[in-house]
Design a protein around this motif. Structure first.
Motif, PDB file in Angstrom:
ATOM      1  N   TYR A 162      14.477 -43.022   6.792  1.00  0.00           N
ATOM      2  CA  TYR A 162      13.119 -43.260   7.286  1.00  0.00           C
ATOM      3  C   TYR A 162      12.552 -41.992   7.901  1.00  0.00           C
ATOM      4  CZ  TYR A 162      13.888 -48.197   6.494  1.00  0.00           C
ATOM      5  OH  TYR A 162      14.140 -49.403   5.907  1.00  0.00           O
ATOM      6  N   HIS A 163      11.239 -41.936   7.904  1.00  0.00           N
ATOM      7  CA  HIS A 163      10.551 -40.763   8.455  1.00  0.00           C
ATOM      8  C   HIS A 163      10.642 -40.769   9.974  1.00  0.00           C
ATOM      9  CE1 HIS A 163       7.530 -37.738   9.244  1.00  0.00           C
ATOM     10  NE2 HIS A 163       6.831 -38.626   9.956  1.00  0.00           N
ATOM     11  N   GLU A 164      11.030 -39.633  10.497  1.00  0.00           N
ATOM     12  CA  GLU A 164      11.078 -39.490  11.949  1.00  0.00           C
ATOM     13  C   GLU A 164       9.834 -38.721  12.380  1.00  0.00           C
ATOM     14  OE1 GLU A 164      14.633 -37.478  12.964  1.00  0.00           O
ATOM     15  OE2 GLU A 164      15.932 -39.049  12.170  1.00  0.00           O
ATOM     16  N   GLU A 165       9.205 -39.256  13.408  1.00  0.00           N
ATOM     17  CA  GLU A 165       7.989 -38.604  13.885  1.00  0.00           C
ATOM     18  C   GLU A 165       8.334 -37.243  14.463  1.00  0.00           C
ATOM     19  OE1 GLU A 165       5.567 -40.818  16.505  1.00  0.00           O
ATOM     20  OE2 GLU A 165       5.312 -42.491  15.130  1.00  0.00           O
ATOM     21  N   SER A 166       7.477 -36.284  14.177  1.00  0.00           N
ATOM     22  CA  SER A 166       7.716 -34.943  14.691  1.00  0.00           C
ATOM     23  C   SER A 166       7.488 -34.925  16.199  1.00  0.00           C
ATOM     24  CB  SER A 166       6.788 -33.936  14.004  1.00  0.00           C
ATOM     25  OG  SER A 166       5.456 -34.364  14.145  1.00  0.00           O
ATOM     26  N   ALA A 167       8.115 -33.953  16.836  1.00  0.00           N
ATOM     27  CA  ALA A 167       8.012 -33.866  18.302  1.00  0.00           C
ATOM     28  C   ALA A 167       6.565 -33.646  18.713  1.00  0.00           C
ATOM     29  CB  ALA A 167       8.871 -32.711  18.786  1.00  0.00           C
ATOM     30  N   LYS A 168       6.223 -34.242  19.851  1.00  0.00           N
ATOM     31  CA  LYS A 168       4.856 -34.164  20.330  1.00  0.00           C
ATOM     32  C   LYS A 168       4.540 -32.718  20.710  1.00  0.00           C
ATOM     33  CE  LYS A 168       1.734 -36.977  23.057  1.00  0.00           C
ATOM     34  NZ  LYS A 168       1.619 -37.922  24.165  1.00  0.00           N
ATOM     35  N   PHE A 169       3.304 -32.327  20.475  1.00  0.00           N
ATOM     36  CA  PHE A 169       2.871 -30.967  20.779  1.00  0.00           C
ATOM     37  C   PHE A 169       2.965 -30.721  22.283  1.00  0.00           C
ATOM     38  CE2 PHE A 169      -0.726 -28.366  22.272  1.00  0.00           C
ATOM     39  CZ  PHE A 169      -0.364 -27.151  21.731  1.00  0.00           C
ATOM     40  N   LYS A 170       3.681 -29.656  22.624  1.00  0.00           N
ATOM     41  CA  LYS A 170       3.859 -29.314  24.032  1.00  0.00           C
ATOM     42  C   LYS A 170       2.934 -28.156  24.360  1.00  0.00           C
ATOM     43  CE  LYS A 170       7.625 -28.758  27.317  1.00  0.00           C
ATOM     44  NZ  LYS A 170       9.056 -28.444  27.484  1.00  0.00           N
ATOM     45  N   PRO A 171       2.015 -28.330  25.318  1.00  0.00           N
ATOM     46  CA  PRO A 171       1.093 -27.236  25.627  1.00  0.00           C
ATOM     47  C   PRO A 171       1.800 -26.042  26.272  1.00  0.00           C
ATOM     48  CG  PRO A 171       0.721 -29.103  27.099  1.00  0.00           C
ATOM     49  CD  PRO A 171       1.745 -29.528  26.100  1.00  0.00           C
ATOM     50  N   ASP A 172       1.158 -24.895  26.248  1.00  0.00           N
ATOM     51  CA  ASP A 172       1.739 -23.666  26.807  1.00  0.00           C
ATOM     52  C   ASP A 172       1.836 -23.753  28.327  1.00  0.00           C
ATOM     53  OD1 ASP A 172       1.933 -22.503  24.306  1.00  0.00           O
ATOM     54  OD2 ASP A 172      -0.099 -21.665  24.392  1.00  0.00           O
ATOM     55  N   ARG A 173       2.658 -22.859  28.875  1.00  0.00           N
ATOM     56  CA  ARG A 173       2.833 -22.811  30.332  1.00  0.00           C
ATOM     57  C   ARG A 173       1.570 -22.257  30.985  1.00  0.00           C
ATOM     58  NH1 ARG A 173       8.550 -20.410  32.126  1.00  0.00           N
ATOM     59  NH2 ARG A 173       8.234 -21.779  33.879  1.00  0.00           N
ATOM     60  N   ASP A 174       1.274 -22.803  32.165  1.00  0.00           N
ATOM     61  CA  ASP A 174       0.114 -22.343  32.937  1.00  0.00           C
ATOM     62  C   ASP A 174       0.608 -21.333  33.962  1.00  0.00           C
ATOM     63  OD1 ASP A 174      -2.255 -21.970  34.145  1.00  0.00           O
ATOM     64  OD2 ASP A 174      -2.627 -24.080  34.628  1.00  0.00           O
ATOM     65  N   PHE A 175       0.537 -20.050  33.608  1.00  0.00           N
ATOM     66  CA  PHE A 175       1.080 -19.003  34.473  1.00  0.00           C
ATOM     67  C   PHE A 175       0.238 -18.807  35.734  1.00  0.00           C
ATOM     68  CE2 PHE A 175       2.945 -17.917  30.345  1.00  0.00           C
ATOM     69  CZ  PHE A 175       4.268 -17.828  30.703  1.00  0.00           C
ATOM     70  N   ARG A 176      -1.044 -19.071  35.661  1.00  0.00           N
ATOM     71  CA  ARG A 176      -1.892 -18.968  36.856  1.00  0.00           C
ATOM     72  C   ARG A 176      -1.418 -19.960  37.922  1.00  0.00           C
ATOM     73  NH1 ARG A 176      -8.262 -18.603  35.259  1.00  0.00           N
ATOM     74  NH2 ARG A 176      -8.302 -16.408  34.700  1.00  0.00           N
ATOM     75  N   LYS A 177      -1.218 -21.173  37.457  1.00  0.00           N
ATOM     76  CA  LYS A 177      -0.784 -22.227  38.381  1.00  0.00           C
ATOM     77  C   LYS A 177       0.597 -21.918  38.943  1.00  0.00           C
ATOM     78  CE  LYS A 177      -1.063 -27.258  38.600  1.00  0.00           C
ATOM     79  NZ  LYS A 177      -1.244 -28.487  37.832  1.00  0.00           N
ATOM     80  N   LEU A 178       1.491 -21.422  38.060  1.00  0.00           N
ATOM     81  CA  LEU A 178       2.848 -21.069  38.500  1.00  0.00           C
ATOM     82  C   LEU A 178       2.812 -19.952  39.541  1.00  0.00           C
ATOM     83  CD1 LEU A 178       4.911 -21.164  35.198  1.00  0.00           C
ATOM     84  CD2 LEU A 178       5.369 -22.499  37.227  1.00  0.00           C
ATOM     85  N   ASN A 179       1.969 -18.948  39.321  1.00  0.00           N
ATOM     86  CA  ASN A 179       1.849 -17.839  40.273  1.00  0.00           C
ATOM     87  C   ASN A 179       1.334 -18.329  41.622  1.00  0.00           C
ATOM     88  OD1 ASN A 179       2.789 -16.061  38.380  1.00  0.00           O
ATOM     89  ND2 ASN A 179       0.755 -15.300  37.800  1.00  0.00           N
ATOM     90  N   ALA A 180       0.314 -19.201  41.601  1.00  0.00           N
ATOM     91  CA  ALA A 180      -0.252 -19.735  42.857  1.00  0.00           C
ATOM     92  C   ALA A 180       0.792 -20.557  43.607  1.00  0.00           C
ATOM     93  CB  ALA A 180      -1.488 -20.561  42.542  1.00  0.00           C
ATOM     94  N   LEU A 181       1.518 -21.408  42.886  1.00  0.00           N
ATOM     95  CA  LEU A 181       2.575 -22.224  43.522  1.00  0.00           C
ATOM     96  C   LEU A 181       3.678 -21.338  44.082  1.00  0.00           C
ATOM     97  CD1 LEU A 181       2.866 -25.156  40.946  1.00  0.00           C
ATOM     98  CD2 LEU A 181       2.018 -25.343  43.282  1.00  0.00           C
ATOM     99  N   GLY A 182       4.036 -20.297  43.325  1.00  0.00           N
ATOM    100  CA  GLY A 182       5.090 -19.379  43.783  1.00  0.00           C
ATOM    101  C   GLY A 182       4.704 -18.666  45.060  1.00  0.00           C
ATOM    102  N   VAL A 183       3.440 -18.257  45.193  1.00  0.00           N
ATOM    103  CA  VAL A 183       2.975 -17.589  46.420  1.00  0.00           C
ATOM    104  C   VAL A 183       3.018 -18.559  47.589  1.00  0.00           C
ATOM    105  CG1 VAL A 183       0.956 -16.519  47.515  1.00  0.00           C
ATOM    106  CG2 VAL A 183       1.580 -15.903  45.198  1.00  0.00           C
TER     107      VAL A 183
END
Length: 195
Positions: free
Chosen positions: A19-40
């Motif tokens: 049977y056909h297996e559904e392909s993995a759901k599209f994963k959006p890119d990382r939000d580096f702005r948000k990561l930088n703000a959280l890291g600070v």
């Protein structure tokens, strides 16, 4: 040794079904702005600290919103895109020289119409000031006699005699003295004696 290839049997293929297996759901890119703000905010200021923080925490860009229940309006079945095709050229007319004869008739009709029109006689164009001045100048230059006119010479060369004789009678260009028949024969004889 070559690997043994078993023939694929029909019963085995029909009994097992993948049977056909559904392909993995599209994963959006990382939000580096948000990561930088959280890291600070958490105190990860150095390069090492931000690296450790990014390994433990993750922030992604928001997923694009997809419109649901989109209505597709298709045109009618009679509708056609683009330009209509050109009708095919009738080959019988081409081979039978139908179009050539038509063109010949049209040309002969045009020529007969042109010949039937009264032809206008074109008169001479009116002379302008420039043409009048030009004609006057030509008349003046042709009427003046150039025979009596001496050629221009610098003063220091005015009395200089030519170094060669042309043996032409006086009155003609380039002559320096008049010769009778006896002198001419003597000059010719001297010339041949010297050579």
């Amino acid at each position: 040794l070559l690997p043994v290839v078993l023939p694929e049997l029909t019963p085995l293929v029909t009994r097992s079904w993948k049977y056909h297996e559904e392909s993995a759901k599209f994963k959006p890119d990382r939000d580096f702005r948000k990561l930088n703000a959280l890291g600070v905010k958490k105190g990860a200021i150095t390069a090492k600290g931000t690296k450790e923080f990014r390994q433990k925490h993750d922030a992604r860009l928001p997923e694009p919103k997809v419109q649901k229940n989109i209505v597709i309006n298709l045109p009618d079945q009679d509708f056609a895109y683009g330009k209509a095709c050109k009708p095919s050229t009738p080959i019988k007319g081409v081979i039978g020289n139908f179009y050539g004869e038509m063109g010949e008739e049209e040309l002969s009709m045009k020529y007969s119409q042109i010949n039937s029109l009264p032809q206008q006689k074109l008169g001479k164009p009116k002379p302008t000031k420039a043409t009048k001045i030009c004609q006057d100048h030509i008349k003046k230059t042709t009427t003046q006699k150039e025979d009596n006119k001496e050629l221009f010479k610098l003063k220091k060369f005015g009395k200089v005699q030519p170094r060669t004789t042309t043996n032409r009678p006086i009155g003609k260009k380039g002559a320096n003295k008049e010769m009778d028949d006896e002198e001419f024969e003597r000059a010719v004889q001297n010339f041949f004696d010297q050579s």
